[in-house]
Scaffold this motif. Structure first.
Motif, PDB file in Angstrom:
ATOM      1  N   ILE A   8       0.927  -1.022   0.143  1.00 19.05           N
ATOM      2  CA  ILE A   8      -0.084   0.003   0.017  1.00 19.05           C
ATOM      3  C   ILE A   8       0.769   1.123   0.131  1.00 19.05           C
ATOM      4  CG2 ILE A   8      -1.798   1.318   1.198  1.00 19.05           C
ATOM      5  CD1 ILE A   8      -2.627  -1.527   2.646  1.00 19.05           C
ATOM      6  N   VAL A   9       0.682   1.981  -0.886  1.00 18.90           N
ATOM      7  CA  VAL A   9       1.685   3.184  -1.073  1.00 18.90           C
ATOM      8  C   VAL A   9       0.583   4.670  -1.142  1.00 18.90           C
ATOM      9  CG1 VAL A   9       2.975   2.489  -2.623  1.00 18.90           C
ATOM     10  CG2 VAL A   9       1.115   3.376  -3.572  1.00 18.90           C
ATOM     11  N   ALA A  10      -0.395   4.212  -0.947  1.00 18.51           N
ATOM     12  CA  ALA A  10      -1.366   5.743  -0.735  1.00 18.51           C
ATOM     13  C   ALA A  10      -2.719   5.221  -0.262  1.00 18.51           C
ATOM     14  CB  ALA A  10      -1.542   6.482  -2.063  1.00 18.51           C
ATOM     15  N   HIS A  11      -3.588   6.011   0.596  1.00 13.04           N
ATOM     16  CA  HIS A  11      -4.811   5.775   0.954  1.00 13.04           C
ATOM     17  C   HIS A  11      -5.750   6.900   0.989  1.00 13.04           C
ATOM     18  CE1 HIS A  11      -4.135   6.842   5.161  1.00 13.04           C
ATOM     19  NE2 HIS A  11      -5.410   6.660   5.212  1.00 13.04           N
ATOM     20  N   GLY A  12      -7.083   6.871   1.026  1.00 15.46           N
ATOM     21  CA  GLY A  12      -7.851   8.076   1.219  1.00 15.46           C
ATOM     22  C   GLY A  12      -9.165   7.443   2.034  1.00 15.46           C
ATOM     23  N   GLU A  13      -9.717   8.293   2.808  1.00 16.29           N
ATOM     24  CA  GLU A  13     -11.007   7.861   3.611  1.00 16.29           C
ATOM     25  C   GLU A  13     -11.707   9.315   3.848  1.00 16.29           C
ATOM     26  OE1 GLU A  13     -10.025   6.825   7.646  1.00 16.29           O
ATOM     27  OE2 GLU A  13      -7.950   7.482   7.439  1.00 16.29           O
ATOM     28  N   THR A  14     -13.032   9.013   4.107  1.00 16.55           N
ATOM     29  CA  THR A  14     -14.108  10.103   4.285  1.00 16.55           C
ATOM     30  C   THR A  14     -14.811   9.612   5.535  1.00 16.55           C
ATOM     31  OG1 THR A  14     -15.556   9.161   2.752  1.00 16.55           O
ATOM     32  CG2 THR A  14     -14.137  10.641   1.991  1.00 16.55           C
ATOM     33  N   PHE A  15     -15.299  10.838   6.179  1.00 16.28           N
ATOM     34  CA  PHE A  15     -16.374  10.370   7.494  1.00 16.28           C
ATOM     35  C   PHE A  15     -17.053  12.013   7.154  1.00 16.28           C
ATOM     36  CE2 PHE A  15     -17.604  11.505  11.647  1.00 16.28           C
ATOM     37  CZ  PHE A  15     -18.399  10.370  11.802  1.00 16.28           C
ATOM     38  N   ARG A  16     -18.299  11.871   6.685  1.00 14.22           N
ATOM     39  CA  ARG A  16     -19.237  13.078   6.763  1.00 14.22           C
ATOM     40  C   ARG A  16     -18.426  13.900   5.804  1.00 14.22           C
ATOM     41  NH1 ARG A  16     -21.183  14.013  12.823  1.00 14.22           N
ATOM     42  NH2 ARG A  16     -22.170  12.109  13.293  1.00 14.22           N
ATOM     43  N   THR A  17     -18.107  15.100   6.085  1.00 12.06           N
ATOM     44  CA  THR A  17     -17.650  16.144   5.176  1.00 12.06           C
ATOM     45  C   THR A  17     -16.090  16.020   5.111  1.00 12.06           C
ATOM     46  OG1 THR A  17     -17.618  17.703   6.698  1.00 12.06           O
ATOM     47  CG2 THR A  17     -19.666  17.928   5.462  1.00 12.06           C
ATOM     48  N   ARG A  18     -15.551  15.457   6.142  1.00  6.09           N
ATOM     49  CA  ARG A  18     -14.158  15.127   6.440  1.00  6.09           C
ATOM     50  C   ARG A  18     -13.463  14.296   5.455  1.00  6.09           C
ATOM     51  NH1 ARG A  18     -15.824  15.862  11.413  1.00  6.09           N
ATOM     52  NH2 ARG A  18     -15.250  13.437  11.970  1.00  6.09           N
ATOM     53  N   GLY A  19     -12.456  14.597   4.946  1.00  2.00           N
ATOM     54  CA  GLY A  19     -11.679  13.574   4.236  1.00  2.00           C
ATOM     55  C   GLY A  19      -9.876  13.668   4.563  1.00  2.00           C
ATOM     56  N   ASP A  20      -9.271  12.450   4.385  1.00  2.00           N
ATOM     57  CA  ASP A  20      -8.047  12.310   4.679  1.00  2.00           C
ATOM     58  C   ASP A  20      -7.230  11.459   3.525  1.00  2.00           C
ATOM     59  OD1 ASP A  20      -5.782  12.774   6.147  1.00  2.00           O
ATOM     60  OD2 ASP A  20      -5.856  10.835   7.189  1.00  2.00           O
ATOM     61  N   ALA A  21      -6.115  11.960   3.308  1.00  2.00           N
ATOM     62  CA  ALA A  21      -5.229  11.135   2.354  1.00  2.00           C
ATOM     63  C   ALA A  21      -3.895  11.206   2.496  1.00  2.00           C
ATOM     64  CB  ALA A  21      -5.521  11.478   0.878  1.00  2.00           C
ATOM     65  N   THR A  22      -3.328   9.939   2.395  1.00  3.31           N
ATOM     66  CA  THR A  22      -1.576   9.963   2.490  1.00  3.31           C
ATOM     67  C   THR A  22      -0.992   9.183   1.612  1.00  3.31           C
ATOM     68  OG1 THR A  22      -2.330   9.786   4.995  1.00  3.31           O
ATOM     69  CG2 THR A  22      -0.075   9.030   4.198  1.00  3.31           C
ATOM     70  N   ILE A  23       0.181   9.816   1.057  1.00  2.00           N
ATOM     71  CA  ILE A  23       1.017   9.209  -0.157  1.00  2.00           C
ATOM     72  C   ILE A  23       2.104   8.846   0.315  1.00  2.00           C
ATOM     73  CG2 ILE A  23       1.607   9.550  -2.523  1.00  2.00           C
ATOM     74  CD1 ILE A  23      -0.758  11.589  -2.725  1.00  2.00           C
ATOM     75  N   HIS A  24       2.698   7.851   0.050  1.00  2.00           N
ATOM     76  CA  HIS A  24       4.373   7.665   0.480  1.00  2.00           C
ATOM     77  C   HIS A  24       5.263   8.685   0.027  1.00  2.00           C
ATOM     78  CE1 HIS A  24       8.177   5.463   0.723  1.00  2.00           C
ATOM     79  NE2 HIS A  24       7.775   4.661   1.493  1.00  2.00           N
ATOM     80  N   PRO A  25       6.149   8.997   0.701  1.00  2.60           N
ATOM     81  CA  PRO A  25       6.963  10.218  -0.058  1.00  2.60           C
ATOM     82  C   PRO A  25       7.479   9.833  -1.284  1.00  2.60           C
ATOM     83  CG  PRO A  25       7.450   9.847   2.285  1.00  2.60           C
ATOM     84  CD  PRO A  25       6.377   8.756   2.052  1.00  2.60           C
ATOM     85  N   SER A  26       8.014   8.705  -1.651  1.00  2.35           N
ATOM     86  CA  SER A  26       8.892   8.190  -2.810  1.00  2.35           C
ATOM     87  C   SER A  26       7.676   8.578  -4.098  1.00  2.35           C
ATOM     88  CB  SER A  26       9.196   6.857  -2.777  1.00  2.35           C
ATOM     89  OG  SER A  26       8.133   5.848  -2.508  1.00  2.35           O
ATOM     90  N   LEU A  27       6.424   8.580  -3.901  1.00  2.00           N
ATOM     91  CA  LEU A  27       5.497   8.499  -4.986  1.00  2.00           C
ATOM     92  C   LEU A  27       4.697   9.714  -5.289  1.00  2.00           C
ATOM     93  CD1 LEU A  27       4.135   4.769  -4.745  1.00  2.00           C
ATOM     94  CD2 LEU A  27       5.770   6.001  -6.356  1.00  2.00           C
ATOM     95  N   ARG A  28       5.158  10.946  -4.395  1.00  2.87           N
ATOM     96  CA  ARG A  28       4.631  12.082  -4.433  1.00  2.87           C
ATOM     97  C   ARG A  28       5.050  12.863  -5.587  1.00  2.87           C
ATOM     98  NH1 ARG A  28       5.433  13.511   2.149  1.00  2.87           N
ATOM     99  NH2 ARG A  28       3.924  12.085   2.846  1.00  2.87           N
ATOM    100  N   GLY A  29       4.171  13.793  -6.203  1.00  2.93           N
ATOM    101  CA  GLY A  29       4.329  14.624  -7.368  1.00  2.93           C
ATOM    102  C   GLY A  29       3.962  13.830  -8.641  1.00  2.93           C
ATOM    103  N   LEU A  30       3.352  12.636  -8.400  1.00  7.48           N
ATOM    104  CA  LEU A  30       2.941  11.707  -9.681  1.00  7.48           C
ATOM    105  C   LEU A  30       1.437  12.101 -10.118  1.00  7.48           C
ATOM    106  CD1 LEU A  30       5.003   8.597  -8.941  1.00  7.48           C
ATOM    107  CD2 LEU A  30       5.600  10.582 -10.138  1.00  7.48           C
ATOM    108  N   GLY A  31       0.711  12.803  -9.305  1.00  6.29           N
ATOM    109  CA  GLY A  31      -0.759  12.716  -9.593  1.00  6.29           C
ATOM    110  C   GLY A  31      -1.655  12.167  -8.636  1.00  6.29           C
TER     111      GLY A  31
END
Length: 241
Positions: A8-31
């Motif tokens: 797993i290199v990235a994930h996103g989650e939502t709760f009501r209006t809130r959202g959160d996302a995390t991306i592995h540093p080595s894969l940032r900047g790729l969209g």
């Protein structure tokens, strides 16, 4: 979740209006961040939400730029403050007529929720109401919830204040929520509740205690006056869907 080579290199989650996302540093900047942001917004629309909300640490400059470029604007600023507990804290001194005690499960549940909701909902149109069932699931029904970490303040048998502590592990205590009824503010109840909580954490071997507040309240100066210091700053951004 997004995987690469079985990890797993990235994930996103939502709760009501809130959202959160995390991306592995080595894969940032790729969209991947842009894709996850779109996924979070699509999930919100599918659930009938009219707003998307993201909170990021202020040091996360690339994330702030991504949000700005995708139509998000600043909603409020948040702070985590810390109290050092190098020595035994002073005993709490409640004001006249106010009695401090520990939470009693099954008896105080809805009264504590009422005090917290009434206080927090004074942020007109800036906070989602939390139904009792959701609050209970995230606090008093947690498997690790300890009633002795939730203190209440009573005036002639009526709960007018509450301080919710949660033990998240590690060396630091955490105050999840602190609220006092509007009719009983500026009397020293919040300070007394905090003093009681600090004393409990010290007795349990914690040598610091932290909590969060934000710019929607006027609490920052109060916490600084009692000796708490700024630990981290974050910003919440919102976008109409």
């Amino acid at each position: 979740m997004i995987e690469e080579g079985g990890r797993i290199v990235a994930h996103g989650e939502t709760f009501r209006t809130r959202g959160d996302a995390t991306i592995h540093p080595s894969l940032r900047g790729l969209g991947l961040g842009t894709w996850l942001l779109g996924w979070i917004e699509d999930r919100g629309r599918a659930k009938g939400e009219t707003q998307a909300r993201q909170t990021i640490l202020d040091r996360a400059r690339p994330a702030a730029t991504l949000l700005h470029n995708n139509g998000y604007s600043v909603d409020h600023v948040g702070w985590i403050l810390e109290m050092a507990l190098a020595e035994r804290p002073a005993a709490p001194v409640p004001p006249p007529r106010i009695h401090l005690r520990s939470f009693v499960p099954g008896k105080d549940d809805r009264d504590v929720h009422r005090v917290i909701e009434d206080a927090f909902n004074e942020w007109a149109n800036q906070r989602e109401a939390t139904p009792f069932e959701d609050w209970a699931a995230s606090v008093i029904l947690r498997s690790d919830f300890d009633p002795l970490l939730l203190d209440v303040a009573e005036d002639d048998g009526t709960i007018v204040g509450a301080c919710v502590g949660l033990d998240e592990g590690g060396e630091e205590g955490w105050i999840h929520q602190l609220a006092v009824s509007s009719s009983h503010r500026r009397r020293g109840i919040a300070r007394a509740l905090l003093q009681r909580s600090f004393h409990t954490w010290w007795e349990r071997g914690k040598r610091s205690c932290a909590l969060s507040t934000d710019s929607r309240t006027s609490a920052l100066s109060f916490y600084e006056r009692i000796g708490m210091t700024l630990k981290t700053t974050s910003t919440t951004y919102t976008k109409q869907l």
